[in-house]
Design an enzyme around this catalytic site. Sequence first.
Site, mmCIF file in Angstrom:
data_model
loop_
_atom_site.group_PDB
_atom_site.id
_atom_site.type_symbol
_atom_site.label_atom_id
_atom_site.label_comp_id
_atom_site.label_asym_id
_atom_site.label_seq_id
_atom_site.Cartn_x
_atom_site.Cartn_y
_atom_site.Cartn_z
ATOM 1 C CB THR A 99 -6.412 -5.334 2.727
ATOM 2 O OG1 THR A 99 -7.008 -4.193 2.866
ATOM 3 C CG2 THR A 99 -7.585 -6.439 3.060
ATOM 4 C CE LYS A 174 -10.308 -3.472 3.173
ATOM 5 N NZ LYS A 174 -10.783 -2.220 2.519
HETATM 6 P P1 NAD Z 1 0.067 -2.318 -5.116
HETATM 7 O O1 NAD Z 1 0.048 -3.613 -5.724
HETATM 8 O O2 NAD Z 1 -0.358 -0.984 -6.297
HETATM 9 O O3 NAD Z 1 1.296 -1.653 -4.100
HETATM 10 C C1 NAD Z 1 1.857 -2.671 -3.398
HETATM 11 C C2 NAD Z 1 3.309 -2.193 -3.582
HETATM 12 O O4 NAD Z 1 4.127 -2.974 -2.698
HETATM 13 C C3 NAD Z 1 3.900 -2.268 -4.911
HETATM 14 O O5 NAD Z 1 4.249 -1.103 -5.621
HETATM 15 C C4 NAD Z 1 4.863 -3.344 -4.800
HETATM 16 O O6 NAD Z 1 6.169 -3.209 -5.903
HETATM 17 C C5 NAD Z 1 5.415 -3.207 -3.385
HETATM 18 N N1 NAD Z 1 6.080 -4.535 -2.765
HETATM 19 C C6 NAD Z 1 5.678 -5.700 -2.659
HETATM 20 N N2 NAD Z 1 6.570 -6.546 -2.102
HETATM 21 C C7 NAD Z 1 7.407 -5.695 -1.509
HETATM 22 C C8 NAD Z 1 8.671 -5.984 -0.923
HETATM 23 N N3 NAD Z 1 9.107 -6.998 -0.491
HETATM 24 N N4 NAD Z 1 9.338 -4.717 -0.492
HETATM 25 C C9 NAD Z 1 9.062 -3.544 -0.812
HETATM 26 N N5 NAD Z 1 7.892 -3.182 -1.812
HETATM 27 C C10 NAD Z 1 7.111 -4.277 -2.197
HETATM 28 O O7 NAD Z 1 -1.347 -2.296 -4.203
HETATM 29 P P2 NAD Z 1 -2.426 -1.233 -3.597
HETATM 30 O O8 NAD Z 1 -3.461 -1.070 -4.534
HETATM 31 O O9 NAD Z 1 -1.443 0.009 -3.165
HETATM 32 O O10 NAD Z 1 -2.847 -1.935 -2.209
HETATM 33 C C11 NAD Z 1 -2.113 -2.091 -1.176
HETATM 34 C C12 NAD Z 1 -2.891 -2.831 -0.107
HETATM 35 O O11 NAD Z 1 -4.091 -2.108 0.086
HETATM 36 C C13 NAD Z 1 -3.398 -4.243 -0.595
HETATM 37 O O12 NAD Z 1 -3.604 -4.955 0.819
HETATM 38 C C14 NAD Z 1 -5.045 -4.093 -0.919
HETATM 39 O O13 NAD Z 1 -5.805 -4.845 -0.783
HETATM 40 C C15 NAD Z 1 -5.365 -2.612 -0.108
HETATM 41 N N6 NAD Z 1 -6.366 -1.607 -0.251
HETATM 42 C C16 NAD Z 1 -6.179 -0.989 -1.608
HETATM 43 C C17 NAD Z 1 -7.275 -0.207 -1.941
HETATM 44 C C18 NAD Z 1 -7.333 0.181 -3.580
HETATM 45 O O14 NAD Z 1 -8.388 0.739 -3.937
HETATM 46 N N7 NAD Z 1 -6.351 -0.002 -4.204
HETATM 47 C C19 NAD Z 1 -8.402 0.021 -1.381
HETATM 48 C C20 NAD Z 1 -8.347 -0.326 0.064
HETATM 49 C C21 NAD Z 1 -7.250 -1.146 0.253
#
Ligand code: NAD
Length: 301
Positions: A99, A174
């Site tokens: 997102t 979204k």
């Molecule tokens: P998170 O922080 O748990 O996961 C993100 C991952 O990306 C981490 O493991 C991090 O180490 C990795 N990362 C960051 N930079 C990187 C790079 N350069 N190379 C490789 N890996 C890298 O976040 P999440 O909860 O999984 O959310 C991900 C996306 O989904 C966000 O944009 C969030 O807004 C969206 N989202 C989350 C939810 C929820 O309930 N968690 C729901 C809908 C949407």
Amino acid sequence: MARIGFIGLGNMGAPMAANLLKAGHAVAGCDLNADAVAALVAAGGSAAASPAEAAAGAEIVITMLPAGAHVRGVYLHQGGLIEAIIAAGARPLLIDCSTIDVASAREVAEAAAKAGLAMLDAPVSGGTTGAAAGTLTFMVGGAAADFAAGQPILAAMGRAIVHAGGPGAGQAAKICNNMMLGINMQGVAEAFVLADRLGLDRERLFAVASQSSGQSWALTSYCPVPGPVPASPANRDYKPGFAAALMLKDMRLAEAAAAATATPAALGALAAGRYQAMVDAGQAGRDFSAVFPFLAAQKKE
Ligand code: NAD
């Protein structure tokens, strides 16, 4: 079955990648966190040391990263995933499920298009439970033919796959949806605080409003007061669910988009300010519906 490069194996990415493996796809995963990559390997995937390595030989590349800066960083900088893919002579379909702000989504999609690569922005709704169950909703921006190519892959991770329009339209859908939800939840919360102060029983208000014009998803599926909806986070001390910090992120994206388009969205800005106050008060990790006890503890602002 497809060969898929998956970049970002966090709370959402890990279960999404696991569902791709369950559907029989080959997944090469990359994350800054080595434990996340090890978990993918344990689930049957393979480890990649960098986004470019994850993309090598892939027909589909999926990113699931925290915010716009990370998505721009992976695709455009840090050696540049787009550049690396072109250098390798490959033409995978790129799908960003993070997102992020509409401007970043369009910037990356434009860079991909310039390089001759197809790209979809495909943010999700449904949270970590939906990601684990494979029941996410995908809101997808991009060309119709690219949507058709990506649809079967997304279907392994979700239930509703909606083509929202051209590049950036998925992100637009979204943030508009979440702006509605963020405002709706506070409307429900304010009404229950008022009911409490008027001596009106919460269950009676629920019985009336759930069958009247006050009805909303925030009320009937995710009620912010304990009791009426057993599955709502209010019944487990507001353990998320959808954390206030994540709702704040989406409300801020909506606010920035409203500012950039001179859109009157005062309610969105007010609601964002309230989630900000929750975060500032140390409640970032509580479910966003905890705005009910947050407001209940206050007198008029
Ligand atoms: P998170 O922080 O748990 O996961 C993100 C991952 O990306 C981490 O493991 C991090 O180490 C990795 N990362 C960051 N930079 C990187 C790079 N350069 N190379 C490789 N890996 C890298 O976040 P999440 O909860 O999984 O959310 C991900 C996306 O989904 C966000 O944009 C969030 O807004 C969206 N989202 C989350 C939810 C929820 O309930 N968690 C729901 C809908 C949407």
